[in-house]
Structure formats: C-alpha cells, structure tokens
Design a protein around this motif. Sequence first.
Motif, PDB file in Angstrom:
ATOM      1  N   UNK A   1       0.673  -8.722  -5.963  1.00  0.00           N
ATOM      2  CA  UNK A   1      -0.020  -7.468  -6.290  1.00  0.00           C
ATOM      3  C   UNK A   1      -1.227  -7.759  -7.157  1.00  0.00           C
TER       4      UNK A   1
ATOM      5  N   UNK B   1      -3.958  -9.483  -5.149  1.00  0.00           N
ATOM      6  CA  UNK B   1      -4.613  -8.581  -4.209  1.00  0.00           C
ATOM      7  C   UNK B   1      -5.645  -7.682  -4.867  1.00  0.00           C
TER       8      UNK B   1
ATOM      9  N   UNK C   1      -7.365  -8.178  -7.703  1.00  0.00           N
ATOM     10  CA  UNK C   1      -8.323  -8.688  -8.681  1.00  0.00           C
ATOM     11  C   UNK C   1      -9.778  -8.553  -8.252  1.00  0.00           C
ATOM     12  N   UNK C   2     -10.038  -8.350  -6.962  1.00  0.00           N
ATOM     13  CA  UNK C   2     -11.446  -8.193  -6.584  1.00  0.00           C
ATOM     14  C   UNK C   2     -11.888  -6.725  -6.533  1.00  0.00           C
ATOM     15  N   UNK C   3     -11.101  -5.845  -7.084  1.00  0.00           N
ATOM     16  CA  UNK C   3     -11.573  -4.464  -7.179  1.00  0.00           C
ATOM     17  C   UNK C   3     -12.441  -4.300  -8.407  1.00  0.00           C
ATOM     18  N   UNK C   4     -13.400  -3.377  -8.285  1.00  0.00           N
ATOM     19  CA  UNK C   4     -14.287  -3.194  -9.427  1.00  0.00           C
ATOM     20  C   UNK C   4     -13.955  -1.935 -10.198  1.00  0.00           C
ATOM     21  N   UNK C   5     -12.990  -1.153  -9.728  1.00  0.00           N
ATOM     22  CA  UNK C   5     -12.619   0.023 -10.525  1.00  0.00           C
ATOM     23  C   UNK C   5     -11.140  -0.035 -10.895  1.00  0.00           C
TER      24      UNK C   5
ATOM     25  N   UNK D   1      -5.753   2.660 -11.581  1.00  0.00           N
ATOM     26  CA  UNK D   1      -5.193   4.013 -11.497  1.00  0.00           C
ATOM     27  C   UNK D   1      -5.926   4.915 -10.527  1.00  0.00           C
ATOM     28  N   UNK D   2      -7.169   4.555 -10.245  1.00  0.00           N
ATOM     29  CA  UNK D   2      -7.932   5.344  -9.282  1.00  0.00           C
ATOM     30  C   UNK D   2      -7.197   5.426  -7.950  1.00  0.00           C
ATOM     31  N   UNK D   3      -6.530   4.341  -7.625  1.00  0.00           N
ATOM     32  CA  UNK D   3      -5.926   4.257  -6.299  1.00  0.00           C
ATOM     33  C   UNK D   3      -4.476   4.730  -6.253  1.00  0.00           C
ATOM     34  N   UNK D   4      -3.929   5.052  -7.403  1.00  0.00           N
ATOM     35  CA  UNK D   4      -2.490   5.269  -7.425  1.00  0.00           C
ATOM     36  C   UNK D   4      -2.072   6.702  -7.129  1.00  0.00           C
ATOM     37  N   UNK D   5      -2.998   7.627  -7.320  1.00  0.00           N
ATOM     38  CA  UNK D   5      -2.619   9.029  -7.187  1.00  0.00           C
ATOM     39  C   UNK D   5      -2.751   9.467  -5.729  1.00  0.00           C
TER      40      UNK D   5
ATOM     41  N   UNK E   1     -19.255   8.599 -16.315  1.00  0.00           N
ATOM     42  CA  UNK E   1     -18.382   8.257 -15.188  1.00  0.00           C
ATOM     43  C   UNK E   1     -17.514   9.435 -14.732  1.00  0.00           C
TER      44      UNK E   1
END
Lengths: 386, 386
Positions: A1, A4, A6-10, A13-17, A102
Amino acid sequence: MRKRLKNRIWPLWVFLCVAGTVLAQPPRGPLVVSPQVNADKTVTFRYLSPAAREVKLSGQFLKAPIEMTKDEQGIWSVTVGPVKPDIYPYSFQVNGVTVMDPANVAFFPNERFKASLVDVPGDTPLIHALRDVPHGSINYEYYPSLEGTTGSLVVYTPPGYDQNTAKKYPVFYLISGTTDTEETFFKVGKTNLILDNLIAEGKARPMIIVMPYGNIAARIAEQKGGTKPADPTVRDGVDAVKRANDFTTDLVNNVIPYVEKTYRTIANRENRAIGGFSRGGGQTLRTAFNHMDKFAWVCSYSSYLSPTEMDKSFPHITSSPANTNKQLKLFWVSVGSDDFLYQGTVEFMDYLKAKKVNFKSLITDGGHTWMNVKKYVAETAPLLFQ
Amino acid sequence: MRKRLKNRIWPLWVFLCVAGTVLAQPPRGPLVVSPQVNADKTVTFRYLSPAAREVKLSGQFLKAPIEMTKDEQGIWSVTVGPVKPDIYPYSFQVNGVTVMDPANVAFFPNERFKASLVDVPGDTPLIHALRDVPHGSINYEYYPSLEGTTGSLVVYTPPGYDQNTAKKYPVFYLISGTTDTEETFFKVGKTNLILDNLIAEGKARPMIIVMPYGNIAARIAEQKGGTKPADPTVRDGVDAVKRANDFTTDLVNNVIPYVEKTYRTIANRENRAIGGFSRGGGQTLRTAFNHMDKFAWVCSYSSYLSPTEMDKSFPHITSSPANTNKQLKLFWVSVGSDDFLYQGTVEFMDYLKAKKVNFKSLITDGGHTWMNVKKYVAETAPLLFQ
C-alpha cells in the motif's frame, strides 16, 4: 500500500472518501473551510500547514498582507473586515511563497499568477449575484485561427436562446487584459450573471457575448512549437504592433465569421459591439478604429491609445469628427482614479475632446482591478444596441 | 506611484504590458516558460524564485518528487523523461509548500488540492488530442437544485448540434470523483475532445454528455449557509448514505428534467447512460440500481459497491439476474491494477459473477488516476447507444 501510493502528489485522504470506503474523518489533518464569509461581512481565511513558519493573507481588499495565526491543529487563520461587498482576488504567502487557497474552488484564470476569489455578498444582491432569474448559457468553442492553429472562445448566450430558435441577437465582443485568458470575463468578471440580471430587470437587451483569448502569439507558439522548445521572445516578444495586428486580423477574419456561422446573430455593424479591459481595451480601440465598418459600439475599460499613436495610425477618426460621431453609437472610456493608467486615460479623453470626438466617460474609485471591470460592464451593457 | 501599488498581490510587470505602455522586458525578473515539452518527450519545468531555499517537482509521471536547480536568474528548473505521452497533474514544492505552476494556464479543478496539468503529445495523436475535426461545444448551465439552491452543470453537445436543429440525441450522465468538480471531466478528462475524435472516426454515436457536481452537500452548505459560518460536518460529514441519496434525488428529479427541457434529447432509458469515477462511480451504481427505469447503460470507473451494500440495498439486481441482464444494455466495471480500490473492485466483479449478473470489465495498468479515466471513457463511449 505504501509503495503504491508514494507517487501521488496529494494527500491520501483525498482518495478515501469514495464508494464503499467512507471514513468518518480524513486521516491526515482536519477539513479546512476557507474562505468563510460571516454575517457581519467579516471574512475568515484558513490554511492548513502544521509545518509552516509564517503564513500571511494578501488580497485586493487589504492595503498590505497581514499575518495569520496557527491553532493547535496546524490551521492558520485570520478574520478581516467587514469587507465591502464585491468579488476579490486573494492568496496566501506561506513561508514567503504565494499559493492559492487549496480549500477554495473559485480561481482567477491567468497566465502568470494564481489567485483565489472570495465573493462577499451585499445585503441586497450585487449586480453579479447568482439570482433566481432566467440564466443564459456559457459555451466553450474552438474555431480555426491564424497559421492553422485552433483558437478557443467563451461565448455567452442569453436566456431563451435555445428555446426561441428563430430569434437573432446582437453580439458584444469582450476582450480581457494582459495575462488574462478567455475565461477571465466569465470566472472573475461574472459577465454572464451581470447580463442575466440586467436582462431580467429589462435594463439590457438580450445579446450574445463573445470572449476571445487576447494573447494570439502565445497560442501560436504553443501549438506551432509542437515538440520544439517554446521561444520566450515569440511568446511575449517586443513586437507589440504585430501582436495587436494579429489579434485584429484573427478577430475580423476568423472569430466573427465563426460566431456568425455558429450562432444566430444580426450580422451588421449596428449590432456588433466591441469592448475590453487593459490590453484588451487597447485591442478594442485598434480593432474598432481599423474596422469602422464592423463595429458601431466601442467600450474601452481602463485603457487608452496615446495621442502619438492616434495621430499616426488613426487620423481618419479625428480628421472628420462629425463622421466618427455619426458612426459610433457609443464610444465609452472609463478608468479608476487609482489606476496606474489613470493619467494616460485622462490625456486620451482630453485629446478626444480637443478633436471634438464624442465619448461617454466614467471615472470611478479604485484601481486597475476586476472589481472595476464588473462595474464598467454593468454600466455599459444597458447602453448597447439601444 | 509606489503608494498606489502597494496593495496589489501580483507583480507590477503583469500590468505594464498594456495599451500604450508596452515594455521590452518585464522589470521584475525574466519571463518563465513552463512546462516545455521537448521533441524527445522530455519535459522541462521552470519556477522563478530567486529567494527560494529548495524547489522540487511532483508529478504523476514521477515515482517521487525530484530536486530542481537554480540558475543565475533565480529560475529553478529540471528536465524529466522521456515521459509516456498522456496528460499528467503536477505541482512544485517550494520550501515544502505545494504550489501550482504560475506560468501554466492548464489546471486541475478540485475542492482540496491545486495542481497544474502537462500534456505530452503522442507521435500519433492520442485519443484526447485537439485535432482538426468537427468540434462539439461545452456549455456551463445553472439549474434549480435541492433545497432552493442553484446547481451547476457542464454539458457537451456533439458537432452539428446547433446546425441540425431537428435531431435529438441520447444522453450520457458522467460524474466525477471525490473533491472533483463539475469541470474536472472537461478540464482534466478532456471528455469533449475524446468524443469529438471518436465521433469523427465513426466510432461513437453523437451524444450529449452531462457532467454534474457530485458534492451536493457542499453546495447546499455554501448557498444556504449564506452569511452563516459553513459547518464542516455538513460540508463533508459522515452521513454518506444521505449524501449519496441527495445526489440521486437531485439527478433524477432536477438534472434530468432540466436537461430534457433544455436540450434535444431522446428521453427514454434506452437513450440514457450513466457513468462515473471513484465516488462518482459509487453514485452511478446507486443511482442506476435505484432507477432501473431510467438508465440502460451503466459504467463504473475505479469504483464498486460492497457485497454487503449490494445484498442490503439492491437485492432486486441479483435476485433475477436474467431480468437485470435484459435491462442493462451495458454494465461496465474497470479499474487499474495499482488502484487502491483494485481489491474491492475485483471482489465486486467476483460477486457479480457469482450472482450471474453480466458485465464487461477492463483491468488496466496504473492507479486511481485521470490518465485511466480518459482511457475508460474512450473505451466505453463507443459501446453506448449501439
């Protein structure tokens, strides 16, 4: 996890909801609400950064940037005002670095800076307020432009345009300023909402508004450059006259024919207006004076041409003022008393007076700002095509 | 002059290149070109900041942020790649602060982060490339939404829509993900250009695409809150079921009637599709399963419903699979093998298989990204309404 992600830039939590995996709280810090306009017209701004050393707020409602303070959660905040109702650009300075807010979707489309927007509503709705009136539509269009490039336009059609498919409309070509884009009159100028409100009140004629991109040279460099390095001297070079001419050529040869083919327009000079802000005001004046057969209504917002350029390039405007005055149903010049172009604009007005060329003028408070642009659009739209 | 300008938040030179006052060079620092896509598919990124201590580049084409280096003018730069042709989000980290690229107009519309976009073209045009084909139009619309609020939609109409005013079209409702806005499928997903290209190649039927805003609760809080402080628990609270239901109610009761009144649609289930990414995929599945009378084509991109929710809320989908299979002309589920929702999506597929509910599936490389979303739209649009 971990690998996988580590190359995100945000933040994670943005992706969890999302579907099936809703979390009660984002795992990385609290949710920030910013800006928050309070009942007393004060505004609270917030920025999440536990690690920042210093955060300041800059905004066109402030005389100078002001310090924000950090709470125990790492949220920096400050409450300012009461602020005079209007839409203002603002940004944060985080450790000296300028950033947009932001947490705020509202942004200022621009080629060179990034700012957010805060809308402080009036006790009675301001002229750009989103009200419960019939709304027109904003359309993004592509058209064949200079040198084989594809240009982009933002086009406002008034309420009822799609329903009454027999009716034809006059057209207002409206050009934004240096470093603005074709979106700035829509996103910052709220031109669509101003027109919706004026039309609902019976104060302006239903019209189409066409908002082109002013920086033709940049678009050509971007598209023609292809995979070649872009050349800064092409992108924003010194050849201002060529660039101004390119804009005029593109508007007259490409934009107007495209619009008149695509939309239901009344295609004659009495039903064509042109206006613009700052560089767009200069483009407006040059295009109109070079094509008096095309436009009968001309609006210059916070801009001017010098007497030298007028004498050299547009003697036909001043040599027979009676003819000019007959041709132009409206010639409008406005500027703010704090605008850094104020002096030049006043000289332009004095020049026109001396040459007996008629124009309507408005001097407002304030500077070279989009707060003033909204005011000028709201003042001039009711005068057009009447 | 100095006093007048001190309350501006952007550099003086921005305002100087205007009518009558064109300068050869901006007085405050050199003009920065960024991003610059080179012939060999490497990309050079630049950021002007003589004072910064450290600048890094983050991007979805990188495994981890990389250092940039400063030249004698104070321009930080780095060249990366060759980069696989696609559109990628990226940002700079300046002294640890995440910022968009100030020199780049292309941005990622989002509620919680700010990123710029870089488009690396293919040797042959990618499916989202701006090509010399007939273009449809993007329309921004307002509609009457829940609780007296005004909602916003982005609507794609295909090439020829305005010319052939007798023709009616099928409609694809397309919903973006958590923290995305109604603009994200347009600005990042390039859905309009993908459809323009597919239609030009005869691969997709001309259709209207309606892109709503998924975060109904946030809009209600913003508009109903008026001058009251916004409440974070309302804006992004834990009540995911209510929020999902609000979305469905708004789509079915408000958006669809508005679209069918405003555009020339074929208003029946065989000519209505629904699809979405991430949270929008969950909203897609819940809306479709709750309203099987409304949609015959269903696309879930990088999302799923849990077997528990399926059993509890949608037993009618699995109790008679033959009926479901007859009703759904397309049921599509796709996900990337690096997506953090991969496992859940595969379980969803296994569940559907076990229940004998037919679906088409696609597993791609990559993660929970808009690079994959574009791919999924390009794969599914040709299947719709055929």
